[in-house]
Design a protein around this motif. Sequence first.
Motif, PDB file in Angstrom:
ATOM      1  N   ARG A  82       0.840  -1.206   0.000  1.00 41.37           N
ATOM      2  CA  ARG A  82       0.000   0.000   0.000  1.00 41.37           C
ATOM      3  C   ARG A  82       0.872   1.252   0.000  1.00 41.37           C
ATOM      4  O   ARG A  82       0.559   2.227  -0.682  1.00 41.37           O
ATOM      5  N   TYR A  83       1.954   1.210   0.752  1.00 37.60           N
ATOM      6  CA  TYR A  83       2.845   2.376   0.848  1.00 37.60           C
ATOM      7  C   TYR A  83       3.402   2.715  -0.536  1.00 37.60           C
ATOM      8  O   TYR A  83       3.406   3.884  -0.947  1.00 37.60           O
ATOM      9  N   GLN A 123       2.004   2.067  -3.291  1.00 36.85           N
ATOM     10  CA  GLN A 123       0.899   2.555  -4.123  1.00 36.85           C
ATOM     11  C   GLN A 123       0.598   4.037  -3.895  1.00 36.85           C
ATOM     12  O   GLN A 123      -0.115   4.649  -4.696  1.00 36.85           O
ATOM     13  N   GLY A 124       1.154   4.609  -2.834  1.00 33.48           N
ATOM     14  CA  GLY A 124       1.008   6.046  -2.619  1.00 33.48           C
ATOM     15  C   GLY A 124       1.875   6.880  -3.545  1.00 33.48           C
ATOM     16  O   GLY A 124       1.748   8.105  -3.574  1.00 33.48           O
TER      17      GLY A 124
END
Lengths: 310, 310
Positions: free
Chosen positions: A252-253, A255-256
Motif C-alpha cells: 500500500r505504501y 501505491q502512494g
Amino acid sequence: MTDLLPSWRDTATRAAILDFVDAVTDSDGPHFVPAGDRVAVFDNDGTLWTEKPFVTQLAYLLEQWKAQVAADPSLADTQPYRAAATGDLAWLGTAVDKHYAGDDADLGLLIKAVAGATAGTSVEDYQAAVSAFYRDARHLTLQTSYAHTVYQPMVELIRLLDSHDFRTYIVSGGERDFMRPMAEEYYGIPVQRVIGTALGLEYDADANVVRYSPSLDFFDDGGEKPVRIWARTGKRPILAAGNSNGDVPMLRYAQGSPASLALLVHHDDDAGRDVAYDKGAEDALAAADTHRFTVISVRDDWETVFPAEG
Amino acid sequence: MTDLLPSWRDTATRAAILDFVDAVTDSDGPHFVPAGDRVAVFDNDGTLWTEKPFVTQLAYLLEQWKAQVAADPSLADTQPYRAAATGDLAWLGTAVDKHYAGDDADLGLLIKAVAGATAGTSVEDYQAAVSAFYRDARHLTLQTSYAHTVYQPMVELIRLLDSHDFRTYIVSGGERDFMRPMAEEYYGIPVQRVIGTALGLEYDADANVVRYSPSLDFFDDGGEKPVRIWARTGKRPILAAGNSNGDVPMLRYAQGSPASLALLVHHDDDAGRDVAYDKGAEDALAAADTHRFTVISVRDDWETVFPAEG
C-alpha cells in the motif's frame, strides 16, 4: 527487454511488469521517475525464495539451538530448545499461530532464543557462520543447496530493475544479518540494501567490535515495513513485492507513489513445482482485489520456478 | 589526483589522504580494498560544516519552538520553549554541559521538545519544511545561506572519494531527516546514505503515510555510531572523519580495518576564518595521540575554509 525475463510466461502479469518499467523510465512520458527515486522493495521469504516447509533461518537456528542444548542440557526444559533437541517442530508452528491469534507468550520465548543464539557474538563472526551455512547446508525437502531455492523469475525481475537504474532492497521479517550474505550472492543485492528484523547491537570498545546484544531491536513486519523503508532509504518506493499479510502495508505504501506497481506472489502451483498455500496470505489476497495489486500466479506466470542445478 | 583537493594546502595531512586513496585503490598493492568495501563515514556538525555558534538544527528548532509558543503561550513555562521565546539561549548550553557531567534531566526536556516539534507530521511534510529552511534561512554569524557554511576542503574530499568508488555516508548526532536534504544538495551524498539520530516513526495506514511519533528512536553518538554504521552498511568502514569526543568510537572502529584512515578535524584556526575551539574535543585530541588519528588542522591544512559566495 523481453530476454530479461526468460523464466516468465507471456502473460498479462509479465506485460504489466514490462509496461511499468517502460513507463517510469520513459523520460518523455507522463509517468517518468528519475533514477534516484526508482526504489523497489522485496519481501524475502515466500517472495524471492521458498519459505516451505519453513523459513531458512529456522533451519539455521534449529542447528544452533541443538548445539546449545548439547552444551547445556538443562536448556531442553524450555522451548524452543526442546523442539530443536527432539525434532518435534509442532511447537514452533503453534507459537506463530498463537501470535496471529493475539497471544505472544510463545513468540516471546522464540524471540528470546533467536537473540540468545547470537548474543555476545561479533557481527563478523556471525557473518562467517551464516556464510558457512549457505555454503554447506542442503534444503530439507528440495535436497538442493540453498542457492537453488530462490525463485528464478524473481531474480530475473531484480536483474531487469537493476538494468533500469532501480535501487532494489530486501524488506523482510527475516533477520537482516542472516540475509545479507545470501542477498548479495543469490540476488546481487548488496548488504547495505538489506532491511530486516534487527537484533540489538552494542559496541565493545575494548575489543573494538560490534556485538549482538541479548535483545531484539525491532521485528520488521506489517506496519514496521514502511517505517523501516523510510528510515533506510528516505524514499517512498515505486515498486513493492510480497506474498503475505505482513506485506500489505508495504504494498500500500508503494501505491502512494504517483506511478507504482504492487506485486503479490500467489503460491497456487498445483503441479508440484512449488508448495501451494494461502495460509498467512488471506488478507493479502483479499487486499489484492480491493487495492488492485498485480497478482503473480506461480502456476500461470512462471515457466520455471527454481534455477537449474549447476 | 592533485586537482581534486584545491582548497587544501600542500601538507603532510593532504599527502596522507592522497597516499591512503592511492594505496586502497591500487589493485596490485598490498593494501588494496575492493570497491564494494570502500566505505567512508563522516560526522557532520563541526566536521563537514560549521557547528558554531550552535548546530544548524538548533537554529531550525528555535524557530519551530517559537511558533509553538505563539500558538500555545503556556509552553513558555517550560524549557526549552522559554529559551526559544525569550532568545535567552544560555539554558541550552547548560543542558548539554550537564549531560556531559552525567545529569540528563535537562537533556530529557530537550529531546522531548525535539521530538515534539515533528510529532504527528508526515515525513514528506517535514522534508518540505526542512528544504524551505535551507532555501531561505541565513546563518546567524556568517550571514550567508547555509550552503556556504560547509567546509569546502571536506566537500572536495568527498568528491575525491566518490571518484575512487568509495561509498560515503554521513554518521552524525544530528537528526537524520533534517540532514537528508542538505547532504544531497551540499555534499552530493544521497538520502539513503545519511545515518543520524532517529526520531520514532509510525505507519498511518488510513492516510497511507509514515509520521513521526513523539519519541526518540536513538541518539547517534559515541558507541552508537559503530552500531548504526554496521546496521546500515553491513561493513566496517575504512575511512572515518570526525571532530569531537563522540566521534572517537567511530574513528577507532574504522581503524580496525586492515587499511584505514581516521581523520580528526581540529578547529585551531587563529586567523578568524573559522571559530577556534577544543571544547567537546578534549578526549578526541588526546585519543589522536594515542591512536594516531590523522589530525586535520584548519589553520595549517586548509587554504580555503568556506566555499566562495556564488
